[in-house]
Design a protein around this motif. Structure first.
Motif, PDB file in Angstrom:
ATOM      1  N   GLU A  87     -10.096 -30.257 -11.096  1.00  0.00           N
ATOM      2  CA  GLU A  87     -11.010 -29.957  -9.999  1.00  0.00           C
ATOM      3  C   GLU A  87     -11.123 -31.151  -9.052  1.00  0.00           C
ATOM      4  O   GLU A  87     -11.195 -30.978  -7.832  1.00  0.00           O
ATOM      5  CB  GLU A  87     -12.387 -29.571 -10.547  1.00  0.00           C
ATOM      6  CG  GLU A  87     -12.394 -28.181 -11.179  1.00  0.00           C
ATOM      7  CD  GLU A  87     -13.746 -27.808 -11.761  1.00  0.00           C
ATOM      8  OE1 GLU A  87     -13.961 -26.623 -12.007  1.00  0.00           O
ATOM      9  OE2 GLU A  87     -14.578 -28.723 -11.982  1.00  0.00           O
ATOM     10  N   GLU A  88     -11.119 -32.357  -9.596  1.00  0.00           N
ATOM     11  CA  GLU A  88     -11.155 -33.555  -8.761  1.00  0.00           C
ATOM     12  C   GLU A  88      -9.898 -33.681  -7.909  1.00  0.00           C
ATOM     13  O   GLU A  88      -9.931 -34.231  -6.802  1.00  0.00           O
ATOM     14  CB  GLU A  88     -11.331 -34.804  -9.636  1.00  0.00           C
ATOM     15  CG  GLU A  88     -12.715 -34.902 -10.277  1.00  0.00           C
ATOM     16  CD  GLU A  88     -12.824 -36.053 -11.261  1.00  0.00           C
ATOM     17  OE1 GLU A  88     -11.763 -36.652 -11.594  1.00  0.00           O
ATOM     18  OE2 GLU A  88     -13.950 -36.356 -11.699  1.00  0.00           O
ATOM     19  N   TYR A  99     -10.944 -21.217 -14.170  1.00  0.00           N
ATOM     20  CA  TYR A  99     -11.360 -21.670 -15.500  1.00  0.00           C
ATOM     21  C   TYR A  99     -12.275 -20.631 -16.134  1.00  0.00           C
ATOM     22  O   TYR A  99     -13.208 -20.141 -15.497  1.00  0.00           O
ATOM     23  CB  TYR A  99     -12.101 -23.011 -15.423  1.00  0.00           C
ATOM     24  CG  TYR A  99     -12.675 -23.442 -16.756  1.00  0.00           C
ATOM     25  CD1 TYR A  99     -11.867 -24.055 -17.710  1.00  0.00           C
ATOM     26  CD2 TYR A  99     -14.016 -23.215 -17.073  1.00  0.00           C
ATOM     27  CE1 TYR A  99     -12.377 -24.441 -18.940  1.00  0.00           C
ATOM     28  CE2 TYR A  99     -14.532 -23.590 -18.306  1.00  0.00           C
ATOM     29  CZ  TYR A  99     -13.712 -24.200 -19.240  1.00  0.00           C
ATOM     30  OH  TYR A  99     -14.222 -24.564 -20.463  1.00  0.00           O
ATOM     31  N   LEU A 152     -12.282 -29.134 -21.285  1.00  0.00           N
ATOM     32  CA  LEU A 152     -13.298 -29.472 -20.281  1.00  0.00           C
ATOM     33  C   LEU A 152     -12.875 -30.699 -19.476  1.00  0.00           C
ATOM     34  O   LEU A 152     -13.082 -30.767 -18.261  1.00  0.00           O
ATOM     35  CB  LEU A 152     -14.648 -29.723 -20.958  1.00  0.00           C
ATOM     36  CG  LEU A 152     -15.403 -28.513 -21.500  1.00  0.00           C
ATOM     37  CD1 LEU A 152     -16.723 -28.956 -22.131  1.00  0.00           C
ATOM     38  CD2 LEU A 152     -15.673 -27.490 -20.387  1.00  0.00           C
ATOM     39  N   HIS A 153     -12.277 -31.654 -20.159  1.00  0.00           N
ATOM     40  CA  HIS A 153     -11.792 -32.855 -19.468  1.00  0.00           C
ATOM     41  C   HIS A 153     -10.680 -32.488 -18.492  1.00  0.00           C
ATOM     42  O   HIS A 153     -10.655 -32.977 -17.342  1.00  0.00           O
ATOM     43  CB  HIS A 153     -11.287 -33.876 -20.485  1.00  0.00           C
ATOM     44  CG  HIS A 153     -10.617 -35.062 -19.856  1.00  0.00           C
ATOM     45  ND1 HIS A 153     -11.307 -35.999 -19.111  1.00  0.00           N
ATOM     46  CD2 HIS A 153      -9.307 -35.450 -19.836  1.00  0.00           C
ATOM     47  CE1 HIS A 153     -10.465 -36.917 -18.669  1.00  0.00           C
ATOM     48  NE2 HIS A 153      -9.253 -36.606 -19.087  1.00  0.00           N
ATOM     49  N   LYS A 203     -10.224 -29.625 -17.042  1.00  0.00           N
ATOM     50  CA  LYS A 203     -10.874 -28.913 -15.938  1.00  0.00           C
ATOM     51  C   LYS A 203     -11.450 -29.906 -14.927  1.00  0.00           C
ATOM     52  O   LYS A 203     -11.261 -29.763 -13.705  1.00  0.00           O
ATOM     53  CB  LYS A 203     -11.977 -28.009 -16.484  1.00  0.00           C
ATOM     54  CG  LYS A 203     -12.865 -27.348 -15.419  1.00  0.00           C
ATOM     55  CD  LYS A 203     -13.915 -26.477 -16.092  1.00  0.00           C
ATOM     56  CE  LYS A 203     -14.858 -25.839 -15.069  1.00  0.00           C
ATOM     57  NZ  LYS A 203     -15.775 -26.827 -14.459  1.00  0.00           N
ATOM     58  N   LYS A 204     -12.142 -30.904 -15.406  1.00  0.00           N
ATOM     59  CA  LYS A 204     -12.773 -31.898 -14.541  1.00  0.00           C
ATOM     60  C   LYS A 204     -11.719 -32.648 -13.721  1.00  0.00           C
ATOM     61  O   LYS A 204     -11.866 -32.801 -12.491  1.00  0.00           O
ATOM     62  CB  LYS A 204     -13.580 -32.889 -15.379  1.00  0.00           C
ATOM     63  CG  LYS A 204     -14.281 -33.987 -14.584  1.00  0.00           C
ATOM     64  CD  LYS A 204     -15.126 -34.856 -15.514  1.00  0.00           C
ATOM     65  CE  LYS A 204     -15.876 -35.935 -14.726  1.00  0.00           C
ATOM     66  NZ  LYS A 204     -14.939 -36.920 -14.121  1.00  0.00           N
ATOM     67  N   VAL A 205     -10.657 -33.080 -14.380  1.00  0.00           N
ATOM     68  CA  VAL A 205      -9.608 -33.825 -13.678  1.00  0.00           C
ATOM     69  C   VAL A 205      -8.950 -32.965 -12.609  1.00  0.00           C
ATOM     70  O   VAL A 205      -8.745 -33.407 -11.472  1.00  0.00           O
ATOM     71  CB  VAL A 205      -8.552 -34.338 -14.681  1.00  0.00           C
ATOM     72  CG1 VAL A 205      -7.357 -34.935 -13.931  1.00  0.00           C
ATOM     73  CG2 VAL A 205      -9.162 -35.383 -15.608  1.00  0.00           C
TER      74      VAL A 205
END
Length: 235
Positions: A201-202, A209, A194-195, A197-199
């Motif tokens: 996407e940023e 995903y 999840l981390h 994915k967040k990075v």
């Protein structure tokens, strides 16, 4: 009855380099999944080779797996089998350690691979190395030391082993593979994924995903490799 996709020998078959996880080998996928049937149904060549617990690196005190997977193996496959030599039809995927390996190889050599897919991937290698004392599956002192040069002299974050850094370099150089990641909600690497994915996407990555019920096991990987194959061959 499944309809087998017709092979296009003139332009070359799409080819997937499919990576195993830690403590696995070239036969892991054949033993525990239906990859041979899935590949035949979709008309894609799947190449599997052993890499020990190398994280797909050139080892300090062992075999040079990064060189093997990016230079020696593709050249051999292209000379022996009717696979495409085009980047657009060359892919890499894997699970766990191989999930990291897929992104690592894809992002470090985007000139070879157009798509890279990870399942239950140990992608955020810097964080996993930092917290390995609390992660039993990552208490591989020799693997981290030999493969990733992790001897306390420098941090993996921002290094040539860090997929986040490799992604930034690929963007700067103007060639980036499309990325895919999937992880089970009961996987011990779920929060780590999840981390990631967040990075990503940023960063604006071209990222697919997926998540679903499942753990760090072959039930999950056998299910999601089918989705990955469909994603790979999708125009």
């Amino acid at each position: 009855m499944n309809t087998v996709k017709k092979y296009d020998y003139e332009s070359g078959l799409p080819v997937l380099y499919l990576l195993h996880g830690a403590f696995g080998d070239a036969f892991s996928w054949l033993r525990y999944s239906n990859i041979d049937r899935y590949a035949q149904d979709r008309g894609i060549v799947v190449v599997m080779a052993s890499a020990e617990n190398s994280f797909y690196q050139d080892l300090r005190y062992g075999r040079k797996y990064y060189t093997f997977f990016t230079e020696e193996l593709p050249k051999f496959i292209q000379n022996v089998f009717p696979v495409s030599k085009k980047r657009e039809k060359t892919y890499v995927a894997g699970f766990s350690m191989g999930g990291y390996g897929a992104w690592y190889l894809g992002l470090r050599r985007p000139d070879i691979y157009s798509k890279a897919a990870s399942m239950s991937g140990a992608i955020d290698i810097a964080a996993l190395e930092k917290n390995r004392a609390s992660q039993d599956p990552f208490m591989w002192e020799n693997s981290f030391h030999d493969a990733l040069n992790s001897d306390g002299s420098f941090t993996l974050s921002g290094s040539r082993y860090d997929p986040f850094t490799l992604y930034d370099e690929a963007v700067k150089n103007g060639q980036v593979p499309k990325l895919y990641m999937a992880c089970g909600k009961s996987d011990f690497l779920y929060e780590s994924n999840l981390h990631v994915k967040k990075v990503m996407e940023e960063k604006g990555a071209d990222l697919v995903y997926k998540e679903g019920e499942g753990a760090h096991d072959w039930n999950f990987w056998d299910r999601y490799i089918q989705d990955i194959l469909d994603w790979l061959i999708k125009e």
